[in-house]
Design a protein around this motif. Structure first.
Motif, PDB file in Angstrom:
ATOM      1  N   MET A   1       0.928  -1.214   0.173  1.00 49.66           N
ATOM      2  CA  MET A   1      -0.027  -0.049   0.108  1.00 49.66           C
ATOM      3  C   MET A   1       0.894   1.334  -0.119  1.00 49.66           C
ATOM      4  O   MET A   1       1.830   1.210   0.623  1.00 49.66           O
ATOM      5  N   GLY A   2       0.537   2.148  -0.782  1.00 47.02           N
ATOM      6  CA  GLY A   2       1.487   3.422  -0.763  1.00 47.02           C
ATOM      7  C   GLY A   2       0.532   4.605  -0.359  1.00 47.02           C
ATOM      8  O   GLY A   2      -0.446   4.159   0.048  1.00 47.02           O
ATOM      9  N   TYR A   3       0.813   5.776  -0.477  1.00 46.03           N
ATOM     10  CA  TYR A   3       0.119   6.736   0.021  1.00 46.03           C
ATOM     11  C   TYR A   3      -0.206   7.608  -1.190  1.00 46.03           C
ATOM     12  O   TYR A   3       0.278   7.771  -2.266  1.00 46.03           O
ATOM     13  N   HIS A   4      -1.400   8.372  -1.035  1.00 48.98           N
ATOM     14  CA  HIS A   4      -2.030   8.907  -2.137  1.00 48.98           C
ATOM     15  C   HIS A   4      -1.086  10.442  -2.134  1.00 48.98           C
ATOM     16  O   HIS A   4      -0.927  10.705  -3.239  1.00 48.98           O
ATOM     17  N   HIS A   5      -1.472  10.960  -1.176  1.00 48.81           N
ATOM     18  CA  HIS A   5      -0.443  12.373  -1.115  1.00 48.81           C
ATOM     19  C   HIS A   5      -0.242  12.733   0.233  1.00 48.81           C
ATOM     20  O   HIS A   5      -0.794  12.250   1.231  1.00 48.81           O
ATOM     21  N   LEU A   6       0.781  13.803   0.502  1.00 49.42           N
ATOM     22  CA  LEU A   6       1.352  14.294   1.438  1.00 49.42           C
ATOM     23  C   LEU A   6       0.860  15.745   1.466  1.00 49.42           C
ATOM     24  O   LEU A   6       1.158  16.269   0.417  1.00 49.42           O
ATOM     25  N   ALA A   7       0.314  16.189   2.459  1.00 53.60           N
ATOM     26  CA  ALA A   7      -0.116  17.610   2.329  1.00 53.60           C
ATOM     27  C   ALA A   7       0.542  18.507   3.840  1.00 53.60           C
ATOM     28  O   ALA A   7       0.542  18.003   4.743  1.00 53.60           O
ATOM     29  N   LEU A   8       0.876  19.576   3.054  1.00 59.36           N
ATOM     30  CA  LEU A   8       1.784  20.556   4.026  1.00 59.36           C
ATOM     31  C   LEU A   8       0.985  21.889   3.900  1.00 59.36           C
ATOM     32  O   LEU A   8       0.806  22.069   2.722  1.00 59.36           O
ATOM     33  N   ALA A   9       1.426  22.802   4.610  1.00 63.61           N
ATOM     34  CA  ALA A   9       1.078  24.353   4.738  1.00 63.61           C
ATOM     35  C   ALA A   9       2.175  24.904   4.011  1.00 63.61           C
ATOM     36  O   ALA A   9       3.351  24.525   4.257  1.00 63.61           O
ATOM     37  N   ALA A  10       1.969  25.734   3.035  1.00 60.72           N
ATOM     38  CA  ALA A  10       3.074  26.649   2.481  1.00 60.72           C
ATOM     39  C   ALA A  10       3.073  27.997   2.955  1.00 60.72           C
ATOM     40  O   ALA A  10       2.132  28.559   3.044  1.00 60.72           O
ATOM     41  N   LYS A  11       4.278  28.629   3.285  1.00 58.89           N
ATOM     42  CA  LYS A  11       4.632  29.894   3.810  1.00 58.89           C
ATOM     43  C   LYS A  11       4.483  30.750   2.650  1.00 58.89           C
ATOM     44  O   LYS A  11       3.705  31.949   2.906  1.00 58.89           O
ATOM     45  N   ASP A  12       4.840  30.493   1.459  1.00 59.14           N
ATOM     46  CA  ASP A  12       4.931  31.246   0.307  1.00 59.14           C
ATOM     47  C   ASP A  12       4.496  30.546  -0.718  1.00 59.14           C
ATOM     48  O   ASP A  12       5.156  29.629  -1.331  1.00 59.14           O
ATOM     49  N   MET A  13       3.341  30.122  -1.293  1.00 60.74           N
ATOM     50  CA  MET A  13       2.852  29.398  -2.401  1.00 60.74           C
ATOM     51  C   MET A  13       3.574  29.493  -3.662  1.00 60.74           C
ATOM     52  O   MET A  13       3.883  28.539  -4.254  1.00 60.74           O
ATOM     53  N   LYS A  14       4.044  30.952  -4.102  1.00 63.61           N
ATOM     54  CA  LYS A  14       4.626  30.900  -5.362  1.00 63.61           C
ATOM     55  C   LYS A  14       6.257  30.389  -5.246  1.00 63.61           C
ATOM     56  O   LYS A  14       6.578  29.752  -6.377  1.00 63.61           O
ATOM     57  N   ALA A  15       6.710  30.501  -4.246  1.00 69.17           N
ATOM     58  CA  ALA A  15       8.133  30.062  -4.016  1.00 69.17           C
ATOM     59  C   ALA A  15       8.108  28.487  -3.878  1.00 69.17           C
ATOM     60  O   ALA A  15       8.857  27.761  -4.505  1.00 69.17           O
ATOM     61  N   THR A  16       6.847  28.005  -3.225  1.00 68.11           N
ATOM     62  CA  THR A  16       6.562  26.457  -3.132  1.00 68.11           C
ATOM     63  C   THR A  16       6.407  26.055  -4.531  1.00 68.11           C
ATOM     64  O   THR A  16       6.827  24.855  -4.979  1.00 68.11           O
ATOM     65  N   HIS A  17       5.562  26.599  -5.375  1.00 68.93           N
ATOM     66  CA  HIS A  17       5.185  26.169  -6.577  1.00 68.93           C
ATOM     67  C   HIS A  17       6.537  26.152  -7.619  1.00 68.93           C
ATOM     68  O   HIS A  17       6.800  25.036  -8.063  1.00 68.93           O
ATOM     69  N   ASP A  18       7.419  27.243  -7.501  1.00 65.54           N
ATOM     70  CA  ASP A  18       8.558  27.287  -8.086  1.00 65.54           C
ATOM     71  C   ASP A  18       9.486  26.129  -7.671  1.00 65.54           C
ATOM     72  O   ASP A  18      10.074  25.383  -8.572  1.00 65.54           O
ATOM     73  N   PHE A  19       9.748  25.841  -6.316  1.00 66.31           N
ATOM     74  CA  PHE A  19      10.649  24.741  -6.109  1.00 66.31           C
ATOM     75  C   PHE A  19      10.085  23.383  -6.762  1.00 66.31           C
ATOM     76  O   PHE A  19      10.752  22.505  -7.244  1.00 66.31           O
ATOM     77  N   TYR A  20       8.739  23.266  -6.138  1.00 65.17           N
ATOM     78  CA  TYR A  20       8.311  21.863  -6.548  1.00 65.17           C
ATOM     79  C   TYR A  20       7.834  21.604  -8.229  1.00 65.17           C
ATOM     80  O   TYR A  20       7.997  20.466  -8.605  1.00 65.17           O
ATOM     81  N   GLU A  21       7.743  22.627  -8.904  1.00 69.75           N
ATOM     82  CA  GLU A  21       7.267  22.338 -10.124  1.00 69.75           C
ATOM     83  C   GLU A  21       8.775  22.658 -11.122  1.00 69.75           C
ATOM     84  O   GLU A  21       9.169  21.758 -12.003  1.00 69.75           O
ATOM     85  N   ARG A  22       9.345  23.872 -10.897  1.00 68.61           N
ATOM     86  CA  ARG A  22      10.429  23.923 -11.894  1.00 68.61           C
ATOM     87  C   ARG A  22      11.784  23.157 -11.479  1.00 68.61           C
ATOM     88  O   ARG A  22      12.347  22.595 -12.356  1.00 68.61           O
ATOM     89  N   ILE A  23      12.124  23.182 -10.044  1.00 69.97           N
ATOM     90  CA  ILE A  23      13.257  22.445  -9.771  1.00 69.97           C
ATOM     91  C   ILE A  23      13.073  21.105  -9.462  1.00 69.97           C
ATOM     92  O   ILE A  23      13.918  20.250  -9.883  1.00 69.97           O
ATOM     93  N   MET A  24      11.916  20.644  -8.751  1.00 72.09           N
ATOM     94  CA  MET A  24      11.797  18.984  -8.558  1.00 72.09           C
ATOM     95  C   MET A  24      11.071  18.610  -9.922  1.00 72.09           C
ATOM     96  O   MET A  24      11.133  17.176  -9.918  1.00 72.09           O
TER      97      MET A  24
END
Length: 179
Positions: A1-24
């Motif tokens: 069994m795997g997990y579906h998603h891990l959910a976390l709060a973001a301090k700065d969603m635009k910076a979080t988006h840049d990290f997880y989409e562009r870098i990751m």
């Protein structure tokens, strides 16, 4: 069994988006906008990992919630734990793939720590929320003796350290990359 998603709060969603989409390289595929129990509302952003529609990492951007000015987004800071205790780790199949992540993170202007734990090999960095993110390749196998040692540790109250890592190497960030 795997997990579906891990959910976390973001301090700065635009910076979080840049990290997880562009870098990751994760793809933003969905947002749910909803009221938050206790008041306020939030946007819940879902990022697909490796093109897999069964595994996601998700982030909350919270609005008008009670106490929001005092939120701590680094999981360890919020819990009063030593840095890096709580972290999340993504798998890679080879050490070569792992080292490619090290290079990618460094090129993006991020500090990286590489550790060969003798049974797995890891690289670590921090996301824009201060949370430690890891990529890890399993490089060894598990023996009955490994299990016996783990079971014995459940009852131990004295420090009995594992063998030291085969390698521990910090890789300071390259010059800050353009966003």
């Amino acid at each position: 069994m795997g997990y579906h998603h891990l959910a976390l709060a973001a301090k700065d969603m635009k910076a979080t988006h840049d990290f997880y989409e562009r870098i990751m390289g994760f793809e933003l595929v969905k947002v749910e906008v909803a009221p938050i129990p206790g008041g306020g509302w939030g946007k819940h952003f879902f990022y697909r990992m490796d093109g897999d529609d069964k595994r996601f990492i998700a982030f909350w951007e919270l609005h008008d919630t009670a106490g929001q000015e005092g939120y701590k987004y680094d999981l360890n800071e919020a819990a009063g734990l030593p840095p890096g205790t709580n972290h999340y780790s993504f798998t890679v199949d080879t050490v070569e793939e792992l080292l490619a992540w090290k290079d990618r993170w460094n090129a993006a202007g991020l500090d990286v720590l590489e550790i060969d734990h003798n049974w797995c090999h890891s690289v670590y960095t921090r996301d824009p929320n201060g949370n430690m993110v890891e990529f890890c390749a399993t490089t060894g196998s598990f023996t009955p003796a490994d299990r016996e040692r783990a079971l014995a540790a459940l009852d131990e109250t004295e420090f009995k350290p594992s063998p030291p890592p085969a390698k521990m190497q910090p890789w300071p960030a390259a010059e800050k990359a353009d966003a």
